[in-house]
Design a protein around this motif. Structure first.
Motif, mmCIF file in Angstrom:
data_model
loop_
_atom_site.group_PDB
_atom_site.id
_atom_site.type_symbol
_atom_site.label_atom_id
_atom_site.label_comp_id
_atom_site.label_asym_id
_atom_site.label_seq_id
_atom_site.Cartn_x
_atom_site.Cartn_y
_atom_site.Cartn_z
ATOM 1 N N GLU A 234 2.522 1.564 -1.712
ATOM 2 C CA GLU A 234 2.585 2.595 -0.683
ATOM 3 C C GLU A 234 2.373 2.020 0.713
ATOM 4 O O GLU A 234 2.974 2.482 1.681
ATOM 5 N N ASP A 235 1.518 0.999 0.818
ATOM 6 C CA ASP A 235 1.277 0.400 2.127
ATOM 7 C C ASP A 235 2.294 -0.671 2.492
ATOM 8 O O ASP A 235 2.256 -1.249 3.580
ATOM 9 N N GLY A 236 3.224 -0.954 1.563
ATOM 10 C CA GLY A 236 4.287 -1.910 1.838
ATOM 11 C C GLY A 236 3.861 -3.361 1.803
ATOM 12 O O GLY A 236 4.638 -4.255 2.138
ATOM 13 N N LEU A 237 2.645 -3.636 1.322
ATOM 14 C CA LEU A 237 2.113 -4.997 1.370
ATOM 15 C C LEU A 237 2.094 -5.699 0.019
ATOM 16 O O LEU A 237 1.739 -6.873 -0.059
ATOM 17 N N LEU A 238 2.462 -4.986 -1.034
ATOM 18 C CA LEU A 238 2.518 -5.570 -2.370
ATOM 19 C C LEU A 238 3.913 -5.335 -2.927
ATOM 20 O O LEU A 238 4.327 -4.195 -3.146
ATOM 21 N N ARG A 290 -2.896 -8.824 0.890
ATOM 22 C CA ARG A 290 -3.122 -7.589 0.129
ATOM 23 C C ARG A 290 -3.696 -7.936 -1.247
ATOM 24 O O ARG A 290 -3.160 -8.768 -1.961
ATOM 25 N N GLU A 291 -4.788 -7.299 -1.627
ATOM 26 C CA GLU A 291 -5.441 -7.566 -2.903
ATOM 27 C C GLU A 291 -5.183 -6.417 -3.875
ATOM 28 O O GLU A 291 -4.655 -5.372 -3.501
ATOM 29 N N ASN A 297 3.078 1.091 -8.964
ATOM 30 C CA ASN A 297 3.709 -0.161 -9.382
ATOM 31 C C ASN A 297 3.272 -0.543 -10.788
ATOM 32 O O ASN A 297 4.081 -0.929 -11.630
ATOM 33 N N ALA A 298 1.963 -0.454 -11.032
ATOM 34 C CA ALA A 298 1.433 -0.838 -12.346
ATOM 35 C C ALA A 298 2.003 0.051 -13.442
ATOM 36 O O ALA A 298 2.305 -0.417 -14.543
#
Length: 314
Positions: A234-238, A290-291, A297-298
């Motif tokens: 959602e944050d576009g970082l993963l 991003r952690e 996604n999962a």
């Protein structure tokens, strides 16, 4: 959903870093031996620019029954410094998982692979068996005898089932209710998938869009569960791209041999967090990125071995 009450570990309690790396290497070798297509991709990526793979995470499936669940694997790794990073729940699939962050181990700038590179995160899922139908529960409990989960690490490194193989009829009965249950009963503690850390690469395959384009252009099937090949948080970082699972011939206890969905391989790119956008690129470390995992996604990734989605590929 069930609750997860696991102990915490902050440092090595015994053994050595070398032993931990050897265990992870054995798990990897078993996965490659059992999954020809994943091995082909793994060897291809390794050969690119003579750059060894760095791993984002290893993903395991377990059963929450009679000591076979998350703790059957996590307890070993937490003894060697892994820590719980987070938890996710998937009520629709009757699954919950934890992801473990690796121990704080110094890795030199040229460290690579499992030998002397960064250790992978570990993702361990468990199926809430008590929430399945009585028929499915009976099949699973028939094979998973109490206390057998103590051999989880040995099972994962050897690629051998702790329990006896089910019959083809039992397997197909489980598939009707839970693909996860059927997959885990026939494959056991073998890696469900491994994820390559795209952001740690220096040359080709260092960008997730290149990864997608390369495999599409070279005739590999990419997973499209959920409609998208490139899964974005959602944050576009993963960012994640998954190659479709292959099928391998499995002989069941009744002598029937069927092609069964095996494991797969995934590529993950973790982008730099906004607060670190001004850090020079050659100074970027993993903690700048991003952690964790992303719920949506999962969930899509967990669908990647669904046999009914095998043809939804590009």
């Amino acid at each position: 959903m069930g609750t997860l009450d696991l102990p915490h570990a902050s440092s090595f309690k015994g053994g050595s870093e070398t032993f931990l790396r050897d265990v992870l290497e054995s798990i990897l070798k078993t996965y490659l031996r059992k999954n020809p297509m994943a091995k082909t991709v793994w060897e291809l990526v390794q050969s690119m620019d003579n750059e060894k793979i760095s791993y984002d995470h290893f993903f395991f499936r377990t059963f929450k029954v009679d000591g076979y669940g998350i703790e059957s694997l996590s307890s070993f790794f937490m003894d060697y410094g892994y820590k719980i990073g987070g938890r996710l729940e998937f009520p629709k699939n009757k699954v919950q998982l934890v992801w473990l962050s690796p121990p704080d181990i110094h890795v030199s700038g040229d460290g690579h692979g499992l030998g002397n590179g960064p250790l992978p995160r570990l993702v361990i899922a468990e199926l809430l068996v008590d929430e399945l139908s009585l028929e499915s529960q009976e099949i699973i409990r028939k094979y998973l005898k109490p206390e057998g989960g103590k051999q989880a690490i040995l099972s994962s490194t050897l690629g051998s089932l702790i329990w006896e193989k089910p019959t083809s009829a039992e397997f197909n009965q489980l598939v009707k209710e839970s693909e996860y249950a059927a997959w885990a009963l026939i494959h056991g503690y073998t890696l469900n998938h491994l994820a390559v850390a795209v952001h740690r690469r220096k040359h080709r395959f260092s960008d997730i869009n290149y990864v997608q384009e390369y495999f599409q252009e070279n005739g590999f099937k990419l997973n499209k569960v959920g409609g998208d090949i490139l899964n974005e948080s959602e944050d576009g970082l993963l960012l994640q791209v998954t190659l479709a699972s292959e099928k391998v011939a499995i002989e069941f206890a009744d002598g029937v041999t069927e092609p069964i969905t095996a494991s797969f391989i995934e590529f993950v790119q973790r982008l730099v967090l906004p607060q670190f956008k001004d850090v020079p690129i050659d100074e970027i470390k993993e903690f700048h990125r991003r952690e964790g995992l992303e719920q949506a996604n999962a969930n899509r990734i967990m669908q990647s071995t669904l046999s009914q989605h095998k043809n939804e590929t590009n």
